[in-house]
Design a protein around this motif. Structure first.
Motif, PDB file in Angstrom:
ATOM      1  N   ALA A  64       0.860  -1.182   0.000  1.00  0.00           N
ATOM      2  CA  ALA A  64       0.000   0.000   0.000  1.00  0.00           C
ATOM      3  C   ALA A  64       0.889   1.222   0.000  1.00  0.00           C
ATOM      4  O   ALA A  64       2.074   1.132   0.343  1.00  0.00           O
ATOM      5  N   GLY A  65       0.345   2.367  -0.368  1.00  0.00           N
ATOM      6  CA  GLY A  65       1.135   3.584  -0.439  1.00  0.00           C
ATOM      7  C   GLY A  65       1.935   3.634  -1.724  1.00  0.00           C
ATOM      8  O   GLY A  65       1.804   2.745  -2.580  1.00  0.00           O
ATOM      9  N   ALA A  66       2.735   4.695  -1.854  1.00  0.00           N
ATOM     10  CA  ALA A  66       3.482   4.841  -3.099  1.00  0.00           C
ATOM     11  C   ALA A  66       4.795   5.563  -2.854  1.00  0.00           C
ATOM     12  O   ALA A  66       4.917   6.364  -1.926  1.00  0.00           O
ATOM     13  N   VAL A  67       5.789   5.239  -3.663  1.00  0.00           N
ATOM     14  CA  VAL A  67       7.026   6.008  -3.700  1.00  0.00           C
ATOM     15  C   VAL A  67       6.915   6.950  -4.888  1.00  0.00           C
ATOM     16  O   VAL A  67       6.572   6.521  -5.989  1.00  0.00           O
ATOM     17  N   ARG A  68       7.154   8.222  -4.639  1.00  0.00           N
ATOM     18  CA  ARG A  68       7.041   9.187  -5.725  1.00  0.00           C
ATOM     19  C   ARG A  68       8.395   9.790  -6.054  1.00  0.00           C
ATOM     20  O   ARG A  68       9.160  10.125  -5.162  1.00  0.00           O
ATOM     21  N   LEU A  69       8.637   9.925  -7.345  1.00  0.00           N
ATOM     22  CA  LEU A  69       9.840  10.601  -7.815  1.00  0.00           C
ATOM     23  C   LEU A  69       9.396  11.712  -8.748  1.00  0.00           C
ATOM     24  O   LEU A  69       8.669  11.460  -9.709  1.00  0.00           O
ATOM     25  N   ASP A  70       9.783  12.924  -8.436  1.00  0.00           N
ATOM     26  CA  ASP A  70       9.365  14.090  -9.217  1.00  0.00           C
ATOM     27  C   ASP A  70       7.852  14.120  -9.390  1.00  0.00           C
ATOM     28  O   ASP A  70       7.332  14.428 -10.476  1.00  0.00           O
ATOM     29  N   GLY A  71       7.149  13.754  -8.342  1.00  0.00           N
ATOM     30  CA  GLY A  71       5.698  13.860  -8.358  1.00  0.00           C
ATOM     31  C   GLY A  71       4.962  12.636  -8.834  1.00  0.00           C
ATOM     32  O   GLY A  71       3.809  12.426  -8.471  1.00  0.00           O
ATOM     33  N   ALA A  72       5.601  11.799  -9.632  1.00  0.00           N
ATOM     34  CA  ALA A  72       4.892  10.645 -10.194  1.00  0.00           C
ATOM     35  C   ALA A  72       5.306   9.376  -9.444  1.00  0.00           C
ATOM     36  O   ALA A  72       6.460   9.250  -9.035  1.00  0.00           O
ATOM     37  N   PRO A  73       4.359   8.444  -9.257  1.00  0.00           N
ATOM     38  CA  PRO A  73       4.728   7.187  -8.600  1.00  0.00           C
ATOM     39  C   PRO A  73       5.824   6.484  -9.402  1.00  0.00           C
ATOM     40  O   PRO A  73       5.764   6.467 -10.634  1.00  0.00           O
ATOM     41  N   VAL A  74       6.813   5.900  -8.708  1.00  0.00           N
ATOM     42  CA  VAL A  74       7.907   5.247  -9.446  1.00  0.00           C
ATOM     43  C   VAL A  74       7.373   4.099 -10.297  1.00  0.00           C
ATOM     44  O   VAL A  74       7.942   3.750 -11.323  1.00  0.00           O
ATOM     45  N   SER A  75       6.232   3.523  -9.874  1.00  0.00           N
ATOM     46  CA  SER A  75       5.670   2.410 -10.639  1.00  0.00           C
ATOM     47  C   SER A  75       5.177   2.852 -12.013  1.00  0.00           C
ATOM     48  O   SER A  75       4.950   2.024 -12.892  1.00  0.00           O
TER      49      SER A  75
END
Lengths: 282, 368
Positions: A64-75
């Protein structure tokens, strides 16, 4: 993107639940990596610090949750696009048999290359630059397996640097190294951070090394929660260490750098606990 | 071939151009605009060219010598389609399809082995060791003994058997990611099991069927015509582009799954595609000629040792496989003539010696 990103942290983890199969490592874990920081993740064994780093690098998918890079989820990134923005040095990598230092570092250019663009001028410049920064240019033609542990780790760092990502994630980069090589590798990381403006996130075991090199600490507790976050001099207290590691200690100033230095308390044994050693010293 | 414009004097007096060349080896080819840039390891290129030269010589000897000696011009005229009746028959009907079958089956086996060895990180990870070849044989035997099929049906049976074995090994090994050593150990077990099945099948059948089956089980290029040659060429033409397309990803995988993933490789997809290509190549090769041992095991290793290249090096491996099988077939045709020795016997004998040497050096290495 639904929420605007604060410009201070390109890479952030939001409300992560991390688990391997059925074993949950962390729930509702949120961490922001300040841009341009040397962030060190600390914590006792099995508190989930390497797991967090793996989630930041998209090596594992959060439940659950998300890792974001420059605003967008890394996925949402294509693997190559992510690899051009985020570099990871895993805990263990295998150097292919017989590979030379130069060829190994050159492999860091993979995300920038195409079937017909295998070795551009930029590739060459990036590889040479990375090798110069890590002082392995002289070793270019040597087989990686002939090198010492410290040299080898510098070569792997060069490979990740050649990736030219701006953000570097290092999973226990000093494990398996003797103390001199640990310092050598950490000095190099600090140099890359200070002079080249890389954002570095590293998982380390040694509290005092972390305090000396980090500009931002993330201290995790068993169960995968963040106990404290911030500049070492602000977060490093005897109470925190006792709380997180269960170790009574004192925090003093490092005589070399003035950064916090953790000194474990001597066990206060009552005089009645007279074991053999005590009995022989009147 | 780096253009002189690249060489700029660096502040410390050295030229960065020469420093760059020193940092990373290989021959670099670039177009002016940078739209195309390639880097080829020099030694691998030399080895490939040398193998190609050997290949041409072997092909020349194969086509000109034999029961009916021909001159080179006669062979060339026959190849161009305007040879005399006798030469035309000998070259285009007898020798050429057999030669092409040898070359393409050899190349297919070698690339299949190179892929599996790279994926498993183990020099024993080759389709003949880990059961794919025996599985293909089981499929073929079932067709010979139960269905009494013709050559094409036997080939299809071999293909199905090889693929089914691969699926079985995959399910047994890949439950928790890929572990090269486990793949080899499980594969050897599966291989032994299938060998027992094959022998059982032969004992349960009529004498004629048993003889046909036994003949098929010793891989041979005898009386291979255009049907087999075309099959091998098509298999290579379809499968090699995938193998070469994924070769760079494969060399990234050799550094470990996490490292490859961090560099932007889709690890699971890459493994699956490569595995399917490898199994299909081995199965197609076995379907064409019957099981030919050790080319898949030895060719990639020999190529690696010659090129000293740290990577799968598919092109040198393919050329090495083609050379090995063509030379072996030439040897059995000419040295033992008029006796008909199947090429599988030759590669098996040479390969057995090679395997002993490999095991001895590997165990020495692990003790050191």
């Amino acid at each position: 993107m639904t929420e605007p990103t604060r410009p201070t942290a390109r890479l952030r983890a939001e409300h992560l639940t991390l688990a391997y199969d059925r074993r949950t490592v962390a729930t509702d874990l949120s961490v922001a990596v300040p841009d341009g920081s040397f962030t060190v993740i600390l914590g006792p064994n099995a508190c989930g610090k390497s797991t967090l780093l793996k989630a930041l690098a998209r090596m594992i998918t959060p439940k659950a949750g998300a890792v974001r890079l420059d605003g967008a989820p890394v996925s949402s990134y294509r693997p190559r696009d992510l690899a051009r923005r985020l570099g990871l040095l895993p805990q263990s990598s295998t150097a292919p048999a017989g590979i030379t230092v130069g060829d190994l570092v050159a492999r860091g250019r993979y995300p920038h290359q195409r079937m017909l663009k295998q070795w551009s001028v930029e590739d060459q410049a990036a590889v040479t630059g990375a090798m110069r920064q890590t002082h392995v240019l002289e070793l270019a033609d040597r087989p990686v397996e002939d090198l010492s542990g410290g040299q080898r780790q510098r070569v792997w760092l060069a490979m990740v640097l050649a990736q030219q990502t701006g953000i570097l994630l290092l999973d226990e980069p000093t494990t398996f190294l003797d103390i001199a090589h640990q310092v050598e590798v950490l000095d190099l990381c600090a140099d890359l951070h200070a002079r080249k403006g890389h954002t570095i996130v590293a998982v380390l075991h040694d509290l005092n090394q972390a305090c000396r090199y980090a500009t931002h600490l993330v201290v995790m507790r068993p169960g995968g929660t963040v106990a404290a976050e911030g500049h070492p001099s602000a977060v490093m207290t005897a109470e925190l260490i006792e709380d997180v590691f269960g170790l009574p200690c004192r925090i003093i100033d490092d005589p070399e750098t003035g950064t916090p230095l953790m000194v474990p308390a001597a066990p206060r044994r009552p005089a009645a606990a007279g074991d053999a050693a005590v009995a022989h010293t009147p | 071939m780096s253009c002189p414009g690249d060489v700029r004097p660096a502040p410390d007096g050295r030229t960065t151009g020469t420093a760059d060349v020193r940092a990373v080896g290989g021959i670099v080819v670039r177009t002016r605009g940078g739209g195309l840039s390639l880097r080829v390891p020099a030694r691998a290129l030399v080895v490939s060219v040398a193998l190609l030269a050997v290949l041409v010589v072997v092909a020349g000897i194969t086509l000109t010598t034999g029961d009916f000696d021909l001159t080179v011009p006669e062979v060339l005229r026959a190849l161009a389609g305007n040879g005399s009746g006798g030469a035309d028959f000998v070259v285009n009907t007898v020798r050429l399809p057999r030669l092409l079958t040898a070359l393409f089956v050899g190349a297919a086996l070698a690339v299949s082995g190179a892929i599996l060895q790279s994926l498993s990180g183990n020099s024993l990870g080759s389709p003949d060791i880990i059961g794919f070849t025996n599985g293909a044989a089981t499929g073929a035997l079932l067709v010979i003994i139960v269905l009494h099929g013709d050559m094409t049906e036997i080939a299809l049976g071999a293909l199905a058997g090889g693929l089914a074995t691969a699926v079985a090994v995959y399910l047994l090994v890949f439950s928790g990611g890929l572990h090269g050593f486990r793949l080899v150990v499980v594969g050897i077990g599966v291989s032994a099991l299938l060998l027992a099945v094959n022998q059982y099948l032969i004992t349960r059948t009529s004498l004629e069927d048993a003889l046909e089956a036994q003949a098929w089980l010793i891989g041979s290029l005898n009386s291979r015509g255009w049907e087999q040659a075309n099959g091998a060429v098509i298999a290579v033409a379809v499968l090699f582009p995938f193998a070469f397309r994924y070769a760079r990803r494969m060399s990234m995988l050799e550094m470990g799954a996490d490292t490859a993933r961090a560099l932007g490789v889709r690890v699971e997809r890459t493994r699956l595609v490569l595995l399917v290509v490898s199994v299909a190549l081995a199965a197609c090769a076995t379907a064409t000629t019957g099981p030919i041992w050790f080319v898949a095991l030895a060719a990639p290793q020999l190529a690696r040792r010659l090129t000293r290249h740290s990577g799968p090096g598919l092109a040198p491996a393919a050329l090495m496989g083609a050379v090995l099988l063509a030379v072996s077939d030439l040897a059995v045709q000419r040295l033992f003539s008029p006796a008909i020795v199947p090429v599988g016997t030759a590669t098996g004998t040479i390969g057995g010696l090679y395997l002993i040497w490999l095991l001895v050096t590997e165990s020495r290495k692990s003790r050191a």
